[in-house]
Design an enzyme around this catalytic site. Structure first.
Site, PDB file in Angstrom:
ATOM      1  N   TYR A 138      49.367  40.067  41.219  1.00 32.17           N
ATOM      2  CA  TYR A 138      47.927  40.202  40.967  1.00 32.17           C
ATOM      3  C   TYR A 138      47.664  39.866  39.512  1.00 32.17           C
ATOM      4  O   TYR A 138      48.429  40.279  38.639  1.00 32.17           O
ATOM      5  CB  TYR A 138      47.476  41.643  41.242  1.00 32.17           C
ATOM      6  N   GLU A 169      39.700  36.664  38.967  1.00 34.88           N
ATOM      7  CA  GLU A 169      40.623  37.537  39.693  1.00 34.88           C
ATOM      8  C   GLU A 169      41.439  36.660  40.625  1.00 34.88           C
ATOM      9  O   GLU A 169      40.890  36.023  41.525  1.00 34.88           O
ATOM     10  CB  GLU A 169      39.876  38.615  40.478  1.00 34.88           C
TER      11      GLU A 169
END
Ligand code: GDP
Ligand code: MN
Length: 417
Positions: A137, A225
């Site tokens: 991530y 993101e």
């Protein structure tokens, strides 16, 4: 408390208006233009086009497997059935046929879901090879507490980061980056190290992090993101997903980004309101509010809650509350069928209250037939008494108030009746 925070976020969003979201395919194209390695793909509007895209991908990348990905402004598409692997051109066609036109429901959409208009046909990057694939991530955002930029990253990619934050917060790392120096080489190496990489993958990750940060900086984005960032089985690092939010305030420097806005993804009432120059955010409650100034709007929403109601919207009409603007604002509020009452709370500083009152009366008269709910008007400031008289003498079904408490009491009464 959470509600309150949410409201503050709304106000910040409105005051700073930091919100232009891109589709995954647009975000990836942008990243790629800044040298960030991405999972390559092409966007298609229908199943036939999807097959053409797949053929082109085979030519340019050599891939024979594909992922078909719904393009909507919402995450969690995989969970909702909006991301599927296709092992042949026939499967690309049938999967695209299923996904295009569907109402995709994900943990991040409403229960009705979002209509899918297009798909991204991308190369399969989870192919087997010398080592395992790993999902990470990574996000880049502003750290409001320090005034620096920040990279947030974790070994726990591919899953919902909120869950990681709740259950295993020690697996989320952050690194602050001074915007005046930009990312330093040791910082990029630290990220790669903390992600447990070595050898080629380590090197690839440092390049990825540097190019990602530079893309964030140069594009004037407010959020990147990337979940997951993938380490392929042959140790390449690439962006499999991309959520990109561009800072509206910097759009004047990037006129080409304006074309990336997809109005189909936005709330139609909000779009109409914004076109009319009104700051409007749709909310779930039953009391519509019309206010001038974001701070007063916040206070008014609190007032509505204290009176036992829930705000149906945030609406700041701005400085000029004339009849025309008031009428547009009424029309926009009334488009929301859950609105049971409207509270108008205007402070007459630059604009005089009597003029606003006259504006409200004129607007009401112009649209009498479409107003079937009680309206409470609180005008305070220059000529407030005169304004109250104008409302009271208008013969319309509008209740006036001068004090805040009085307005709250009246909202309570109409909600109880
Ligand atoms: P999201 O669910 O909206 O976050 O969409 P993502 O773009 O993150 O994709 C969801 C999931 O699909 C990823 O976490 C992967 O597990 C899977 N996925 C994405 N690309 C590929 C691919 O090329 N091959 C395979 N086998 N799976 C993929
Ligand atoms: Mn994702």
């Amino acid at each position: 408390m959470l509600k309150r925070l949410r409201l503050i976020t709304f106000a910040l969003l409105i005051i700073n208006s930091i919100k232009m979201n891109l589709h995954e395919y647009q975000g990836k194209e942008m990243l790629s233009s800044f040298g960030v390695r991405i999972q390559r793909g092409l966007v298609a509007q229908n199943p036939e086009e999807a097959v053409e895209c797949a053929k082109k991908l085979t030519e340019s990348t050599g891939t024979s497997w594909f992922v078909v990905k719904a393009q909507v402004h919402a995450g969690g598409r995989g969970k909702g059935g909006g991301v599927k692997l296709a092992k042949s051109l026939d499967e690309v066609k049938s999967i695209s046929n299923d996904i295009i036109g569907m109402n995709l429901v994900t943990p991040q959409t409403s229960a009705e879901g979002k209509k899918v208009h297009q798909v991204l046909v991308a190369e399969d990057v989870y192919y087997p090879g010398e080592s395992e694939t790993s999902e990470f991530y990574m996000s880049v955002l502003l750290n409001r507490a320090t005034g620096n930029n920040m990279i947030m990253y974790s070994t726990e990619g591919g899953m919902d980061i909120e869950t990681v934050a709740e259950e295993t917060p020690h697996l989320i790392h952050t690194i602050d980056i001074d915007p005046s120096t930009g990312i330093l080489p040791f910082q990029a190496r630290q990220v790669a190290f903390n992600l447990g990489l070595s050898g080629l993958a380590f090197k690839e990750m440092t390049k990825f992090v540097v190019s990602l940060y530079n893309a964030y900086d140069k594009s004037d984005s407010s959020l990147f993101e990337i979940n997951p960032v993938l380490k392929t089985s042959d140790n390449k690092i690439l962006a499999v997903d991309a959520k990109v939010t561009i800072d509206d305030n910097a759009l004047f420097r990037h006129k080409d980004y304006l074309a990336l806005r997809d109005f189909r993804e936005e709330n139609p009432i909000e779009v109409e309101a914004n076109k009319a120059g009104l700051n409007y955010v749709d909310l779930d409650g039953n009391v519509g509010c019309m206010v001038n100034g974001a701070g007063l709007a916040m206070a008014t929403m609190d007032l509505i809650k204290q009176s036992g109601g829930e705000p149906a919207n945030f609406l700041d009409v701005g400085g000029t509350a004339d009849a025309e603007r008031v009428e547009i604002a009424f029309r926009i509020i009334l488009r929301d069928p859950s609105v049971k009452a409207i509270l108008v709370n205007i402070f007459g500083g630059i604009v005089r209250c009597d003029r606003v009152a006259q504006g409200i009366v004129d607007a009401y008269n112009n649209m009498k037939d479409s107003i079937h709910i009680p309206i409470i008007v609180r005008l305070q400031g220059t000529n407030a008494d005169l304004a109250k008289k104008i409302i009271d003498n208008s013969g319309l079904d509008v209740q006036s108030a001068v004090e805040f408490e009085e307005a709250a009491q009246k909202v309570k009464e109409v909600l109880a009746s």
